[in-house]
Design an enzyme around this catalytic site. Structure first.
Site, PDB file in Angstrom:
ATOM      1  N   ASP A 112      28.100  20.499  93.910  1.00 37.62           N
ATOM      2  CA  ASP A 112      28.941  19.326  94.145  1.00 37.62           C
ATOM      3  C   ASP A 112      30.428  19.646  94.156  1.00 37.62           C
ATOM      4  O   ASP A 112      30.870  20.654  93.597  1.00 37.62           O
ATOM      5  CB  ASP A 112      28.715  18.289  93.035  1.00 37.62           C
ATOM      6  CG  ASP A 112      27.432  17.505  93.205  1.00 37.62           C
ATOM      7  OD1 ASP A 112      26.620  17.877  94.077  1.00 37.62           O
ATOM      8  OD2 ASP A 112      27.238  16.540  92.448  1.00 37.62           O
TER       9      ASP A 112
ATOM     10  N   HIS B  40      28.345  23.067  90.311  1.00 37.08           N
ATOM     11  CA  HIS B  40      29.579  22.648  90.973  1.00 37.08           C
ATOM     12  C   HIS B  40      30.327  23.859  91.517  1.00 37.08           C
ATOM     13  O   HIS B  40      30.377  24.897  90.858  1.00 37.08           O
ATOM     14  CB  HIS B  40      30.479  21.885  90.001  1.00 37.08           C
ATOM     15  CG  HIS B  40      29.858  20.623  89.470  1.00 37.08           C
ATOM     16  ND1 HIS B  40      28.926  20.646  88.457  1.00 37.08           N
ATOM     17  CD2 HIS B  40      30.029  19.326  89.827  1.00 37.08           C
ATOM     18  CE1 HIS B  40      28.540  19.398  88.207  1.00 37.08           C
ATOM     19  NE2 HIS B  40      29.195  18.577  89.010  1.00 37.08           N
TER      20      HIS B  40
END
Length: 276
Positions: free
Chosen positions: A97, A242
């Site tokens: 992400d 991430h």
């Protein structure tokens, strides 16, 4: 757009973006190609976390001289996001992400390429327009790109029109760079609401959450991230990591350890089928 034309466009984007630089999810999802369906499974622990300060990057209209965009095919509106992948065998899915980031995303892509693994990247629009060459590389290397809003806001604090602007602008930016509109959406902080499900479905995007949070966003240490993934690995698991949004050097180091471990343990890392 025919497949050969799409590949040609992606290659052109990959080459041209290097010059442009910065100027420029309830139930289970089928992945791979040999899998059936499975009942929804709840993700462990809370998914939402405190929002950071809002981005200073304002929403900007994207314009172009190309033909009008085709209307996306609407989907059934879900009431919960997809949390895991379905099917038989030791299949898992890796997701990242908040990117792309010029500092960390290339290292993650290098590791995935080393082991010939595909993943999903949920991108923020403001990062897309600043790092188009990385988005084009994702397309060229077979990864699946999803929509993660423009500025990574807490959707439950926004009005419906504001949520729509965040989602539409990001899909437009991804299509301009990737060659296709995203078919997947992930709400920042895992904070979903009715508007997000409805708008995503109307835009042809399925809502994707996760089963296993690596907690890399808390920078707990490389060994902790590795232990979290290796101990949580199981068939159907969707891993959340991430590649932007903070210091992700621990994530870069950790994936170099846990990815070969998963492969050596017999796991197959897959991505969802593309709808045609």
């Amino acid at each position: 757009m025919q497949k050969d034309q799409l590949l040609t466009r992606r290659r052109m984007l990959l080459a041209g973006a290097a010059v442009l630089g910065a100027a420029g999810a309830a139930g289970a999802v089928l992945a791979g190609g040999d899998e059936g369906t499975a009942p929804p499974t709840a993700a462990p622990g809370p998914q939402a976390r405190r929002a950071p300060k809002s981005s200073a990057f304002r929403l900007q209209p994207l314009t172009g001289d190309g033909p009008p965009r085709a209307a996306p095919r609407g989907l059934k509106v879900r009431t919960e996001p997809i949390l895991r992948i379905s099917g038989r065998g030791r299949h898992m899915m890796l997701t990242f992400d908040d990117g792309p980031s010029p500092e960390y995303t290339p290292h993650i892509l290098d590791t995935l390429a080393k082991y010939d693994v595909r993943a999903m990247f949920f991108l923020c629009g403001e990062c897309v327009v600043q790092n188009r060459e990385l988005v084009a590389r994702m397309a060229e290397e077979g990864h699946v790109v999803g929509n993660h809003t423009w500025t990574h806001p807490l959707l439950t604090s926004l009005k419906r029109g504001e949520i729509r602007d965040e989602m539409v602008s990001t899909s437009d930016a991804i299509e301009d760079t990737y060659g296709e509109r995203p078919q997947w959406f992930r709400a920042p902080y895992g904070a979903w609401n009715r508007a997000a499900f409805q708008l995503g479905a109307a835009m042809g995007m399925e809502p994707m959450a996760w089963t296993l949070d690596t907690t890399d966003w808390t920078t707990p240490g490389t060994s902790t991230i590795v232990d979290r993934v290796e101990s949580g690995a199981a068939p159907g698991v969707v891993v959340l990591s991430h590649d932007a949004g903070g210091d992700r050097s621990q994530t870069v180091r950790a994936i170099r350890e846990w990815l070969p471990h998963l492969l050596d343990s017999g796991y197959h890392l897959t991505v969802p089928r593309r709808r045609v």
